[in-house]
Write a protein that holds these residues in place. Structure first.
Motif, mmCIF file in Angstrom:
data_model
loop_
_atom_site.group_PDB
_atom_site.id
_atom_site.type_symbol
_atom_site.label_atom_id
_atom_site.label_comp_id
_atom_site.label_asym_id
_atom_site.label_seq_id
_atom_site.Cartn_x
_atom_site.Cartn_y
_atom_site.Cartn_z
ATOM 1 N N ASN A 32 0.764 -1.284 0.032
ATOM 2 C CA ASN A 32 -0.049 -0.148 -0.068
ATOM 3 C C ASN A 32 0.790 1.173 -0.111
ATOM 4 O O ASN A 32 0.515 2.166 -0.463
ATOM 5 C CB ASN A 32 -0.922 0.134 1.207
ATOM 6 C CG ASN A 32 -1.773 -1.176 1.218
ATOM 7 O OD1 ASN A 32 -1.679 -2.073 2.139
ATOM 8 N ND2 ASN A 32 -2.803 -1.246 0.302
ATOM 9 N N VAL A 103 -0.139 -5.735 2.630
ATOM 10 C CA VAL A 103 -0.771 -7.160 3.079
ATOM 11 C C VAL A 103 -0.055 -8.390 2.627
ATOM 12 O O VAL A 103 0.450 -8.568 1.515
ATOM 13 C CB VAL A 103 -2.231 -7.086 2.169
ATOM 14 C CG1 VAL A 103 -3.066 -8.437 2.352
ATOM 15 C CG2 VAL A 103 -3.191 -5.910 2.608
ATOM 16 N N THR A 107 -1.068 -11.812 7.200
ATOM 17 C CA THR A 107 -1.601 -10.966 8.094
ATOM 18 C C THR A 107 -2.573 -9.903 7.044
ATOM 19 O O THR A 107 -2.240 -9.871 5.839
ATOM 20 C CB THR A 107 -0.590 -10.050 8.609
ATOM 21 O OG1 THR A 107 0.000 -9.523 7.901
ATOM 22 C CG2 THR A 107 0.091 -11.055 9.746
ATOM 23 N N LEU A 108 -3.449 -9.175 7.837
ATOM 24 C CA LEU A 108 -3.996 -8.045 7.006
ATOM 25 C C LEU A 108 -2.889 -6.925 7.008
ATOM 26 O O LEU A 108 -1.854 -7.078 7.470
ATOM 27 C CB LEU A 108 -5.320 -7.643 7.632
ATOM 28 C CG LEU A 108 -6.256 -8.624 7.866
ATOM 29 C CD1 LEU A 108 -7.566 -7.894 8.546
ATOM 30 C CD2 LEU A 108 -6.962 -8.840 6.474
ATOM 31 N N ARG A 109 -3.464 -5.979 6.377
ATOM 32 C CA ARG A 109 -2.340 -4.792 6.492
ATOM 33 C C ARG A 109 -1.702 -4.378 7.755
ATOM 34 O O ARG A 109 -2.052 -4.420 8.868
ATOM 35 C CB ARG A 109 -2.980 -3.457 5.928
ATOM 36 C CG ARG A 109 -2.087 -2.296 5.833
ATOM 37 C CD ARG A 109 -2.865 -1.077 4.955
ATOM 38 N NE ARG A 109 -2.020 0.094 4.672
ATOM 39 C CZ ARG A 109 -2.070 0.986 4.318
ATOM 40 N NH1 ARG A 109 -3.420 1.280 3.477
ATOM 41 N NH2 ARG A 109 -1.363 2.258 4.021
#
Length: 123
Positions: A32, A103, A107-109
């Motif tokens: 991101n 990401v 795990t998520l972000r």
């Protein structure tokens, strides 16, 4: 999971230039944002610059005192970020840390940090 490795630090004279590099690797699904912080001796860690992409638009952000002397960029693959530092001053002496907001498969972000690369500006 996710590895972040910086390189390019070192000793440079006032007025000189350095280019730092940072490579993110591992189980990354999407990046991101990437960026740089620095921490001088006895001071808190502070933002230097960051870069992110929204569609085809690249967004960069600089701490005011670095804008114009520093430039952040990313490679086309998107997992390497560079920090070009020009007209360096003794007060730029610090350990420079790269971060990646990504990401991963696990795990998520989350934000991942490198170990830091030291920059010393001195004559």
């Amino acid at each position: 999971q996710v590895q972040v490795v910086e390189s390019g630090g070192g000793l440079v004279q006032p007025g000189g230039s350095l280019r730092l590099s940072c490579v993110a690797s591992g189980a990354i699904l999407n990046i991101n944002a990437m960026g740089w912080y620095r921490q001088a001796p006895g001071k808190e860690r502070e933002l230097v610059a960051s870069i992110s992409s929204t569609g085809n638009t690249v967004n960069t952000n600089y701490a005011n005192s670095r804008k114009g002397r520093f430039a952040i960029s990313r490679d086309n693959a998107g997992n390497t970020v560079y920090l070009q530092m020009n007209s360096l001053k003794p007060e730029d002496t610090a350990v420079y840390y790269c971060y990646v907001d990504a990401v991963s498969s696990y795990t998520l972000r989350a934000r991942y940090w490198g170990q830091g690369t030291p920059v010393t500006v001195s004559s």
